[in-house]
Design a protein around this motif. Structure first.
Motif, short mmCIF file in Angstrom:
data_model
loop_
_atom_site.label_atom_id
_atom_site.label_comp_id
_atom_site.label_asym_id
_atom_site.label_seq_id
_atom_site.Cartn_x
_atom_site.Cartn_y
_atom_site.Cartn_z
N PHE A 103 0.86 12.26 -4.92
CA PHE A 103 1.52 11.20 -5.68
C PHE A 103 1.46 11.60 -7.15
CE2 PHE A 103 2.15 7.22 -7.81
CZ PHE A 103 2.88 6.42 -6.96
N LEU B 5 1.45 0.03 -8.99
CA LEU B 5 1.13 -0.19 -7.58
C LEU B 5 0.40 -1.52 -7.50
CD1 LEU B 5 1.21 3.03 -8.06
CD2 LEU B 5 0.09 3.12 -5.85
N VAL C 180 -4.47 8.63 -1.17
CA VAL C 180 -3.69 9.83 -1.47
C VAL C 180 -4.57 11.07 -1.36
CG1 VAL C 180 -2.05 8.65 -2.97
CG2 VAL C 180 -4.11 9.60 -3.95
N ASP D 49 0.82 -1.22 0.00
CA ASP D 49 0.00 0.00 0.00
C ASP D 49 0.85 1.26 0.00
OD1 ASP D 49 -2.46 -1.27 -0.03
OD2 ASP D 49 -2.62 -1.32 2.15
N VAL D 50 0.31 2.29 -0.65
CA VAL D 50 0.95 3.60 -0.71
C VAL D 50 0.00 4.63 -0.10
CG1 VAL D 50 1.84 5.43 -2.20
CG2 VAL D 50 2.30 3.03 -2.76
N GLN D 51 0.49 5.40 0.86
CA GLN D 51 -0.25 6.51 1.46
C GLN D 51 0.59 7.76 1.24
OE1 GLN D 51 -3.28 6.06 3.08
NE2 GLN D 51 -3.12 3.93 2.42
N ALA E 208 -4.03 2.44 -2.90
CA ALA E 208 -3.44 3.74 -2.56
C ALA E 208 -4.46 4.62 -1.86
CB ALA E 208 -2.91 4.44 -3.80
N CYS F 99 0.20 4.75 -15.29
CA CYS F 99 0.11 4.24 -13.92
C CYS F 99 -0.89 3.08 -13.88
CB CYS F 99 -0.33 5.35 -12.98
SG CYS F 99 -0.39 4.86 -11.24
N LEU G 23 -3.70 12.59 -6.62
CA LEU G 23 -3.04 11.67 -7.55
C LEU G 23 -3.01 12.34 -8.91
CD1 LEU G 23 -1.87 8.91 -8.46
CD2 LEU G 23 -4.24 8.16 -8.80
N ILE H 91 -2.70 0.51 -11.05
CA ILE H 91 -2.96 0.28 -9.62
C ILE H 91 -3.84 -0.96 -9.53
CG2 ILE H 91 -3.91 1.21 -7.49
CD1 ILE H 91 -3.43 4.04 -8.72
N VAL I 247 -8.42 2.89 -4.96
CA VAL I 247 -7.81 4.20 -4.70
C VAL I 247 -8.81 5.06 -3.95
CG1 VAL I 247 -6.88 6.29 -5.74
CG2 VAL I 247 -6.41 4.08 -6.79
#
Length: 182
Positions: free
Chosen positions: A80, A88, A94, A74-76, A92, A103, A97, A105, A109
């Motif tokens: 981004f 990813l 964010v 996971d991306v926080q 995510a 990209c 974005l 994912i 999101v």
């Protein structure tokens, strides 16, 4: 025991060439070349101007990908931005974005604002206050946003779209484009 300001305890990490960075808490992590992140990181800024493979979760104020980056967890992030290519393999969360490149994912999101000017593929659901696309996108699940603004310049699809205000229109093209077909 004396307390230190958190900003003074965050060390920067830079890779110019090839190298690895272990998991941890950092200030800025910059990769110009080939760099791997071997665990979870909590950073002020994560910047990739080469290639990077991130094995752990990312928590960041700013993530900027100008090269190629793969995120395996996971991306926080507050912001981004993808100007190159990013994958990813999870989801995510964010604030903003921005996709100017490509990209992918795999998961869902959750964002305040999504701006697509490149190509984006999202496997799960999208939840956002604003979804603004003048690029190409595919959403495997529900695209739900307060405001959805789509300018069609290529193939765009979502399983379902929901929102308070939905605006879909053909993008403006040059006069000679019809010679190339619809």
């Amino acid at each position: 025991m004396s307390t230190m300001n958190e900003s003074t305890t965050r060390q920067d990490r830079k890779i110019a060439g090839a190298g690895d960075v272990g998991g941890g808490v950092y200030g800025d992590v910059s990769i110009a070349g080939a760099g791997n992140i071997l665990g979870d990181i909590d950073v002020d800024a994560f910047r990739v101007a080469g290639t990077s493979d991130v094995q752990g979760a990312v928590k960041a104020r700013v993530v900027t990908v100008n090269g190629t980056a793969t995120f395996n967890a996971d991306v926080q992030a507050n912001e981004f931005t993808v100007n190159g290519t990013s994958e990813l393999r999870a989801g995510a969360g964010v604030g903003v974005l921005k996709v100017n490149g490509a990209c992918t994912i795999a998961g869902s999101v959750n964002a305040q604002r999504i701006e697509i000017r490149g190509t984006t593929r999202i496997g799960g659901d999208v939840q956002s206050e604003l979804f603004d696309s003048s690029g190409v996108f595919s959403v495997g699940g529900l695209l739900n946003a307060g405001t959805v603004k789509i300018r069609l310049y290529g193939g765009c699809d979502a399983r379902d779209i929901g929102g308070e205000r939905i605006d879909v229109a053909l993008g403006k093209t040059w006069a000679f484009i019809p010679f190339f077909g619809e």
